[in-house]
Write a protein that holds these residues in place. Structure first.
Motif, PDB file in Angstrom:
ATOM      1  N   ILE A  15       0.748  -1.201  -0.038  1.00 44.53           N
ATOM      2  CA  ILE A  15       0.014  -0.064   0.058  1.00 44.53           C
ATOM      3  C   ILE A  15       0.851   1.426  -0.105  1.00 44.53           C
ATOM      4  CG2 ILE A  15      -1.837   1.189   1.071  1.00 44.53           C
ATOM      5  CD1 ILE A  15      -2.723  -1.235   2.182  1.00 44.53           C
ATOM      6  N   CYS A  16       1.991   1.360   0.928  1.00 41.84           N
ATOM      7  CA  CYS A  16       2.892   2.373   0.926  1.00 41.84           C
ATOM      8  C   CYS A  16       4.351   2.095   1.070  1.00 41.84           C
ATOM      9  CB  CYS A  16       2.364   3.280   1.934  1.00 41.84           C
ATOM     10  SG  CYS A  16       2.865   3.313   3.463  1.00 41.84           S
ATOM     11  N   LEU A  17       5.249   2.816   1.031  1.00 43.54           N
ATOM     12  CA  LEU A  17       6.632   2.533   1.238  1.00 43.54           C
ATOM     13  C   LEU A  17       7.106   2.216   2.629  1.00 43.54           C
ATOM     14  CD1 LEU A  17       8.340   5.471  -0.799  1.00 43.54           C
ATOM     15  CD2 LEU A  17       8.118   3.244  -1.459  1.00 43.54           C
ATOM     16  N   LEU A  18       6.199   2.232   3.414  1.00 46.26           N
ATOM     17  CA  LEU A  18       6.509   1.879   4.896  1.00 46.26           C
ATOM     18  C   LEU A  18       5.936   0.600   5.186  1.00 46.26           C
ATOM     19  CD1 LEU A  18       6.187   5.514   6.851  1.00 46.26           C
ATOM     20  CD2 LEU A  18       8.256   4.098   6.668  1.00 46.26           C
ATOM     21  N   CYS A  19       4.980   0.150   4.393  1.00 49.54           N
ATOM     22  CA  CYS A  19       4.337  -0.978   4.762  1.00 49.54           C
ATOM     23  C   CYS A  19       5.357  -2.173   5.040  1.00 49.54           C
ATOM     24  CB  CYS A  19       3.069  -1.462   3.825  1.00 49.54           C
ATOM     25  SG  CYS A  19       1.601  -0.543   3.905  1.00 49.54           S
ATOM     26  N   TYR A  20       4.963  -3.014   5.729  1.00 50.02           N
ATOM     27  CA  TYR A  20       5.847  -4.206   6.306  1.00 50.02           C
ATOM     28  C   TYR A  20       6.000  -5.266   4.905  1.00 50.02           C
ATOM     29  CZ  TYR A  20       7.366  -8.519   8.567  1.00 50.02           C
ATOM     30  OH  TYR A  20       7.875  -9.456   9.121  1.00 50.02           O
ATOM     31  N   LYS A  69       0.550  -2.393  10.747  1.00 45.95           N
ATOM     32  CA  LYS A  69      -0.621  -2.410  10.004  1.00 45.95           C
ATOM     33  C   LYS A  69      -0.528  -0.915   9.370  1.00 45.95           C
ATOM     34  CE  LYS A  69      -4.703  -1.976  12.141  1.00 45.95           C
ATOM     35  NZ  LYS A  69      -5.354  -1.823  13.484  1.00 45.95           N
ATOM     36  N   HIS A  70      -1.107  -0.900   8.040  1.00 47.21           N
ATOM     37  CA  HIS A  70      -1.282   0.333   7.553  1.00 47.21           C
ATOM     38  C   HIS A  70      -2.043   1.312   8.094  1.00 47.21           C
ATOM     39  CE1 HIS A  70      -0.547   3.266   4.104  1.00 47.21           C
ATOM     40  NE2 HIS A  70      -1.979   3.141   4.219  1.00 47.21           N
ATOM     41  N   THR A  71      -1.825   2.149   8.888  1.00 42.60           N
ATOM     42  CA  THR A  71      -2.870   3.193   9.732  1.00 42.60           C
ATOM     43  C   THR A  71      -2.244   4.456   9.898  1.00 42.60           C
ATOM     44  OG1 THR A  71      -3.997   3.066  11.696  1.00 42.60           O
ATOM     45  CG2 THR A  71      -1.820   2.137  11.940  1.00 42.60           C
ATOM     46  N   SER A 110       0.088   8.805   6.131  1.00 39.25           N
ATOM     47  CA  SER A 110      -0.706   7.695   5.811  1.00 39.25           C
ATOM     48  C   SER A 110      -0.348   6.486   6.536  1.00 39.25           C
ATOM     49  CB  SER A 110      -1.152   7.335   4.295  1.00 39.25           C
ATOM     50  OG  SER A 110       0.375   6.866   3.661  1.00 39.25           O
ATOM     51  N   HIS A 111       0.804   6.361   6.896  1.00 37.79           N
ATOM     52  CA  HIS A 111       1.190   5.161   7.921  1.00 37.79           C
ATOM     53  C   HIS A 111       2.090   5.606   8.905  1.00 37.79           C
ATOM     54  CE1 HIS A 111       2.534   0.970   7.302  1.00 37.79           C
ATOM     55  NE2 HIS A 111       2.817   1.260   8.548  1.00 37.79           N
ATOM     56  N   GLU A 112       1.633   5.091  10.028  1.00 38.95           N
ATOM     57  CA  GLU A 112       2.119   5.448  11.449  1.00 38.95           C
ATOM     58  C   GLU A 112       3.414   5.204  11.570  1.00 38.95           C
ATOM     59  OE1 GLU A 112       0.650   5.451  15.988  1.00 38.95           O
ATOM     60  OE2 GLU A 112       0.412   3.500  15.103  1.00 38.95           O
TER      61      GLU A 112
HETATM   62 ZN   LIG Z   1       1.804   1.549   4.573  1.00 37.51          ZN
END
Ligand SMILES: [Zn+2]
Length: 343
Positions: A15-20, A69-71, A110-112
């Motif tokens: 979903i984004c660059l920080l997602c696991y 979690k993407h939060t 968008s990602h904590e």
């Molecule tokens: Zn994410």
């Protein structure tokens, strides 16, 4: 752009660059490959988080702590609890968060996530210049830090007391308006007040710096009133995030070439030459000012430019500070402290 990204429909994988899910990802046209990316799994406040080292390495052991979690990013009581739970486990690292509003926040809302590392920033070395006693928190050492931005430092052995106090200060600040100081909690339903928090251990005690932020814009300052103003944009126009707040200048890469050219032209043709050159004419007023202050030679030009960029960066931080370091700013800062104490 950050605000737009937050609103943009989330699709695709990861979903984004920080997602696991980036671990081991082969990449595609608009998402980088992460085959050699590794993440350390951690529990923060009994939830699943990951720790990775930053691909940017702005300072020693620059790391990113992210929710599995993407939060979305949110600065609230639980954010303070998470920061302290991290430094409890990694007492040799600091950890901080970008604010949760555009302009004064970071690039990914968008990602904590938090940013940490094994590095002592100038802000951490700056001392408390004015002590504060918060009512009901007499066991907490508190004060205003000698720093161009507006920083409340709280320190105690008891992290729960710090969480309670930080939460109280944050809630007070979110709803705080002081027209005389041009602080507005909101305009047309848009909230403006937030905090950039940084936690660390100091001599076995927990410490938290709360940097007061406001992202209001006006016709005169369309990029932000508490953001570097127009006259500094030739050096720094970008948002002032966590790392800059703490005193490390993340400067645009264009400056590397521009300062090379500026050094060369200043030595050979002087400031008139700077005005004639398309690449560096934006630096001409500044070049004139620093030429008056310094006797620039081929030997010292790079040293002078570095020193003067540092002076501009200090002004950048002054602009980003909600309370200026003068009599009026001090008085306004004290009004806010009184407001917290009377709540
Ligand atoms: Zn994410």
């Amino acid at each position: 752009a950050s605000a737009a990204a937050k609103l943009a429909m989330q699709s695709g994988y990861p979903i984004c660059l920080l997602c696991y899910e980036n671990v081991g990802y082969a990449g595609r046209v608009n998402s980088p490959a992460r085959q050699n990316h590794r993440v350390i799994s951690l529990k923060i406040n009994d939830t699943d988080w990951g720790l990775q080292y930053s691909p940017y390495v702005y300072y020693n052991e620059h790391c990113i702590l992210f929710n599995k979690k993407h939060t979305p990013m949110v600065i609230d009581r639980s954010a303070f609890e998470k920061l302290f739970d991290f430094v409890r486990q990694f007492p040799h690292y600091f950890i901080g968060s970008n604010a949760d509003l555009p302009i004064v926040g970071g690039s990914i809302l968008s990602h904590e996530h938090f940013q940490g590392g094994h590095y002592t920033f100038a802000m951490a070395k700056a001392h408390v210049e004015e002590k504060i006693v918060f009512k009901g928190f007499e066991n907490v050492d508190a004060g205003i830090v000698k720093w161009p931005m507006s920083v409340i430092r709280i320190n105690s052995e008891d992290k729960n007391a710090l969480v309670d106090l930080a939460d109280k200060i944050l809630k007070a600040w979110r709803g705080y308006t002081d027209e005389e100081a041009f602080i507005y909690a909101e305009t047309e339903g848009e909230p403006h007040n937030t905090i950039t928090p940084i936690a660390r251990m100091r001599n076995g005690r927990y410490e938290l710096d709360l940097v007061l932020r406001n992202n209001i814009t006006t016709e005169e300052y369309p990029l932000g009133v508490y953001h570097p103003h127009q006259e500094l944009h030739h050096i720094k126009k970008e948002n002032i995030g966590l790392i800059e707040v703490m005193g490390l200048a993340v400067l645009p890469s264009r400056l590397k070439g521009e300062m090379e050219k500026l050094a060369q032209v200043l030595v050979t043709e002087g400031t008139e030459g700077v005005r004639r050159d398309k690449l560096i004419e934006k630096h001409a007023d500044w070049a004139e000012e620093i030429s008056k202050k310094n006797n620039i030679t081929a030997e010292n030009v790079h040293e002078v430019l570095q020193k003067e960029i540092g002076i501009v960066f200090a002004k950048v931080l002054e602009h980003a500070g909600v309370y200026k370091r003068n009599k009026d700013g001090k008085a306004a800062f004290e009004r806010f402290i009184d407001y917290v104490n009377n709540k």
